[in-house]
Design a protein around this motif. Structure first.
Motif, PDB file in Angstrom:
ATOM      1  N   ALA A   5      47.667  31.382  41.623  1.00 45.56           N
ATOM      2  CA  ALA A   5      48.425  32.617  41.809  1.00 45.56           C
ATOM      3  C   ALA A   5      47.643  33.596  42.689  1.00 45.56           C
ATOM      4  CB  ALA A   5      48.745  33.242  40.455  1.00 45.56           C
ATOM      5  N   CYS A   6      46.346  33.734  42.422  1.00 42.52           N
ATOM      6  CA  CYS A   6      45.517  34.640  43.226  1.00 42.52           C
ATOM      7  C   CYS A   6      45.447  34.184  44.684  1.00 42.52           C
ATOM      8  CB  CYS A   6      44.111  34.730  42.628  1.00 42.52           C
ATOM      9  SG  CYS A   6      44.039  35.645  41.075  1.00 42.52           S
ATOM     10  N   ARG A   7      45.388  32.888  44.884  1.00 34.97           N
ATOM     11  CA  ARG A   7      45.348  32.371  46.256  1.00 34.97           C
ATOM     12  C   ARG A   7      46.664  32.653  46.979  1.00 34.97           C
ATOM     13  NH1 ARG A   7      42.703  32.258  50.630  1.00 34.97           N
ATOM     14  NH2 ARG A   7      43.015  30.423  51.961  1.00 34.97           N
ATOM     15  N   MET A   8      47.784  32.536  46.281  1.00 34.75           N
ATOM     16  CA  MET A   8      49.079  32.887  46.896  1.00 34.75           C
ATOM     17  C   MET A   8      49.096  34.347  47.313  1.00 34.75           C
ATOM     18  SD  MET A   8      51.809  30.891  44.446  1.00 34.75           S
ATOM     19  CE  MET A   8      51.811  29.095  44.307  1.00 34.75           C
ATOM     20  N   ILE A   9      48.510  35.202  46.480  1.00 34.73           N
ATOM     21  CA  ILE A   9      48.439  36.630  46.811  1.00 34.73           C
ATOM     22  C   ILE A   9      47.576  36.842  48.046  1.00 34.73           C
ATOM     23  CG2 ILE A   9      47.584  38.859  45.995  1.00 34.73           C
ATOM     24  CD1 ILE A   9      48.372  37.925  43.144  1.00 34.73           C
ATOM     25  N   GLU A  10      46.428  36.180  48.093  1.00 33.50           N
ATOM     26  CA  GLU A  10      45.521  36.321  49.243  1.00 33.50           C
ATOM     27  C   GLU A  10      46.166  35.883  50.548  1.00 33.50           C
ATOM     28  OE1 GLU A  10      41.004  35.711  47.603  1.00 33.50           O
ATOM     29  OE2 GLU A  10      42.232  33.922  47.812  1.00 33.50           O
ATOM     30  N   LEU A  11      47.025  34.867  50.472  1.00 41.44           N
ATOM     31  CA  LEU A  11      47.587  34.276  51.686  1.00 41.44           C
ATOM     32  C   LEU A  11      48.719  35.097  52.287  1.00 41.44           C
ATOM     33  CD1 LEU A  11      47.592  30.490  50.699  1.00 41.44           C
ATOM     34  CD2 LEU A  11      46.141  31.612  52.409  1.00 41.44           C
ATOM     35  N   HIS A  12      49.291  36.030  51.538  1.00 43.61           N
ATOM     36  CA  HIS A  12      50.368  36.864  52.088  1.00 43.61           C
ATOM     37  C   HIS A  12      49.842  38.278  52.278  1.00 43.61           C
ATOM     38  CE1 HIS A  12      54.166  38.851  52.805  1.00 43.61           C
ATOM     39  NE2 HIS A  12      54.762  37.662  52.872  1.00 43.61           N
ATOM     40  N   PRO A  13      49.816  38.787  53.494  1.00 47.15           N
ATOM     41  CA  PRO A  13      49.205  40.104  53.749  1.00 47.15           C
ATOM     42  C   PRO A  13      49.838  41.241  52.966  1.00 47.15           C
ATOM     43  CG  PRO A  13      50.427  39.295  55.678  1.00 47.15           C
ATOM     44  CD  PRO A  13      50.318  38.154  54.739  1.00 47.15           C
ATOM     45  N   ASP A  14      51.158  41.213  52.766  1.00 46.36           N
ATOM     46  CA  ASP A  14      51.810  42.295  52.015  1.00 46.36           C
ATOM     47  C   ASP A  14      51.387  42.297  50.554  1.00 46.36           C
ATOM     48  OD1 ASP A  14      53.087  43.074  54.288  1.00 46.36           O
ATOM     49  OD2 ASP A  14      55.022  42.170  53.792  1.00 46.36           O
ATOM     50  N   LEU A  15      51.160  41.110  49.993  1.00 46.41           N
ATOM     51  CA  LEU A  15      50.701  41.023  48.600  1.00 46.41           C
ATOM     52  C   LEU A  15      49.224  41.394  48.506  1.00 46.41           C
ATOM     53  CD1 LEU A  15      52.390  37.699  47.370  1.00 46.41           C
ATOM     54  CD2 LEU A  15      53.342  40.017  47.428  1.00 46.41           C
ATOM     55  N   ALA A  16      48.437  40.853  49.419  1.00 45.72           N
ATOM     56  CA  ALA A  16      46.990  41.095  49.387  1.00 45.72           C
ATOM     57  C   ALA A  16      46.661  42.569  49.559  1.00 45.72           C
ATOM     58  CB  ALA A  16      46.307  40.269  50.477  1.00 45.72           C
ATOM     59  N   ALA A  17      47.444  43.272  50.380  1.00 50.48           N
ATOM     60  CA  ALA A  17      47.167  44.686  50.648  1.00 50.48           C
ATOM     61  C   ALA A  17      47.421  45.563  49.428  1.00 50.48           C
ATOM     62  CB  ALA A  17      48.025  45.169  51.817  1.00 50.48           C
ATOM     63  N   ARG A  18      48.141  45.039  48.447  1.00 50.27           N
ATOM     64  CA  ARG A  18      48.540  45.836  47.284  1.00 50.27           C
ATOM     65  C   ARG A  18      47.890  45.376  45.982  1.00 50.27           C
ATOM     66  NH1 ARG A  18      52.277  45.913  51.138  1.00 50.27           N
ATOM     67  NH2 ARG A  18      53.570  47.800  51.361  1.00 50.27           N
ATOM     68  N   THR A  19      46.971  44.431  46.092  1.00 52.17           N
ATOM     69  CA  THR A  19      46.422  43.818  44.885  1.00 52.17           C
ATOM     70  C   THR A  19      44.908  43.839  44.889  1.00 52.17           C
ATOM     71  OG1 THR A  19      48.299  42.282  44.983  1.00 52.17           O
ATOM     72  CG2 THR A  19      46.573  41.797  43.386  1.00 52.17           C
ATOM     73  N   LYS A  20      44.337  44.238  43.765  1.00 54.07           N
ATOM     74  CA  LYS A  20      42.900  44.102  43.555  1.00 54.07           C
ATOM     75  C   LYS A  20      42.659  42.807  42.790  1.00 54.07           C
ATOM     76  CE  LYS A  20      41.746  49.035  43.513  1.00 54.07           C
ATOM     77  NZ  LYS A  20      41.133  50.151  42.742  1.00 54.07           N
ATOM     78  N   LEU A  21      41.892  41.920  43.401  1.00 47.48           N
ATOM     79  CA  LEU A  21      41.629  40.616  42.803  1.00 47.48           C
ATOM     80  C   LEU A  21      40.214  40.566  42.244  1.00 47.48           C
ATOM     81  CD1 LEU A  21      43.230  38.246  45.480  1.00 47.48           C
ATOM     82  CD2 LEU A  21      44.216  38.948  43.297  1.00 47.48           C
TER      83      LEU A  21
END
Length: 488
Positions: free
Chosen positions: A120-136
């Motif tokens: 799930a975290c990798r999916m977030i990292e791979l999409h810029p819109d998700l990554a920009a809004r998430t602290k991992l």
């Protein structure tokens, strides 16, 4: 996930315009195909494609009409993308679950829970819109706009304390104990809408808690419990193409037929049927011996009184069975179950005095070379019998003792170098036994699960007695001739 301080994240909410307005499976499918990137296998690095069978699973969990279920169970063979789908749904629940959504990736331990969480975290990292809004972080992901969080959590009551999940994905639920599953269930249900979704390959035996849940759902269907099962016909051969297709909806899509064929050739049949054909098999892929192997060694023979034997004794306190086994001291030993006590037939306790008398009688009936026993819980009785000059020999069930003994009896069964008296309890205990290999304990016998009612005590006693009987049968007898030794 990079270690150290996290870069500032935007607090702007994710733009979800264009998704179907109703929060059912159609919105989830649209979210996944718009925002999630496949992380492994065929199509890795490309937008996640939700296949029709995955859409069907989501439809059962998030229906377009009627009340949504609180619990779900999806049983599907290995290789059909269950963990990837679970991770994608977890990502959706984090970003579209409302204010302070709490999403749990649960498994038998933290390492297993980290598999879906990591995807799930990798999916977030791979999409810029998700990554920009998430602290991992290593132990959580935080969607800043709504303070929603995603966690990996072991299925333990103390670890689940304080959580209030909107979604809990339980990966490989077949490996959880009933208590662990109940702990997950108990942590949910505090919100107006929440779901515990168990995903798994079929369990290793039909006395597993998931099997009971599945049977109950068939007999007593519930609107709050959604079940999807991909399985096949156990009466068909393992290479049946219809069964392959029925159990593996991803076959020909991202599950490759040649890979399945290679696994069929190398895996044990019980393992292949469970993991690849979705079948509830009787017994385990770790079965110590197969029924046909054991049955080929069964005879009508009874050990004659006065025969030289080793007595094997495996005593319990209240839960397991207490057994006395005799193994003849000869080149081709014979195994016979002399006595068995089942606690249920004795008010839940073992009649210790009766057992001691039976051991005395066995030593009177046969020429007993040794009476071997694990002293655990029976130290006093063994000391009493030894004080009466019975040939008691302690056989602690340590790795050094049990590993070679376990391997030796199995080899003798397969090679035809041992026989067994026809006895239903002895047969059942033998076929109930599964083998485990661990660094600390080595190769040894165990029950299919800790709470299983399928006992193995008779074969444990036989393993001990067979080990000592073959030792005495093959011991070189002194010739009486003098010998001289020269060291070089």
């Amino acid at each position: 996930m990079k270690a150290g301080p996290k870069a500032a994240k935007t607090t702007d909410p994710l733009d979800l315009s264009g998704l179907p307005p109703k929060r059912d499976y159609r919105r989830i499918v649209a979210f996944i195909e718009r925002f999630c990137i496949a992380t492994k296998g065929t199509g890795a690095g490309e937008p996640f494609k939700v296949h029709p069978f995955q859409r069907d699973i989501l439809r059962s969990l998030f229906p377009a009409s009627g009340k949504a279920p609180r619990q779900g169970l999806t049983l599907i063979p290995r290789g059909n993308g269950k963990s990837s789908l679970a991770a994608a749904v977890a990502v959706w629940a984090l970003f579209d679950g409302g204010e302070s959504a709490q999403v749990l990736c649960v498994a038998v331990d933290l390492r297993q829970a980290a598999i879906v969480f990591g995807m799930a975290c990798r999916m977030i990292e791979l999409h810029p819109d998700l990554a920009a809004r998430t602290k991992l972080y290593s132990d959580r992901a935080v969607y800043v706009a709504t303070a929603s969080q995603l966690f990996p959590v072991p299925a333990k009551e103390d670890a689940l304390q304080g959580f209030d999940p909107s979604l809990a994905v339980v990966d490989e639920a077949a490996f959880l104990t009933p208590e662990a599953i109940e702990s997950v269930m108990g942590a949910s249900g505090k919100r107006a809408s929440s779901l515990v979704w168990m995903v798994s390959t079929p369990p290793m035996a039909d006395d597993n808690y998931l099997f009971d849940l599945l049977q109950d759902s068939k007999e007593n269907p519930r609107s709050d419990f959604a079940v999807t099962v991909y399985t096949s016909d156990k009466s068909h051969s393992k290479d049946c193409s219809h069964c392959w297709k029925a159990a593996n909806p991803a076959l020909g899509k991202f599950l490759h037929r040649d890979g399945l064929a290679a696994d069929m050739r190398s895996a044990r049949e019980q393992s292949f049927r469970r993991l690849r054909l979705g079948q509830f098999v009787s017994g385990s892929e770790d079965a110590w011996v197969e029924p046909e192997q054991y049955d080929a060694r069964v005879t009508d023979r009874k050990i004659a009184r006065g025969s030289p034997v080793v007595i094997g004794f495996d005593g319990s306190y209240s839960g397991d069975h207490t057994v006395i086994v005799a193994v003849t001291v000869q080149k081709l030993p014979h195994v016979e179950l002399l006595a068995i006590w089942k606690p249920a037939e004795h008010g839940g306790k073992v009649p210790v005095g009766q057992v001691e008398d039976a051991l005395r009688q066995a030593c009177a009936d046969y020429q007993v070379t040794e009476l071997v026993a694990d002293p655990y819980r029976w130290q006093r009785s063994l000391q009493v019998l030894e004080g009466e000059n019975l040939p008691v020999v302690e056989f602690p069930q340590s790795r050094a003792r049990m590993e070679p003994a376990t391997l030796a009896l199995r080899e003798a069964i397969i090679d035809g170098n041992v026989s067994f008296s026809a006895d239903p309890d002895l047969r059942a205990h033998t076929l109930n036994a599964v083998v485990t290999d661990a660094e600390d304990t080595g190769t040894r016998l165990r029950k299919v699960s800790k709470h299983s009612e399928k006992r193995i005590d008779a074969i444990v006693a036989a393993v001990m007695a067979h080990s000592r009987a073959t030792y005495h049968a093959n011991k070189v007898k002194p010739t009486g001739r003098s010998m001289s030794w020269r060291y070089v």
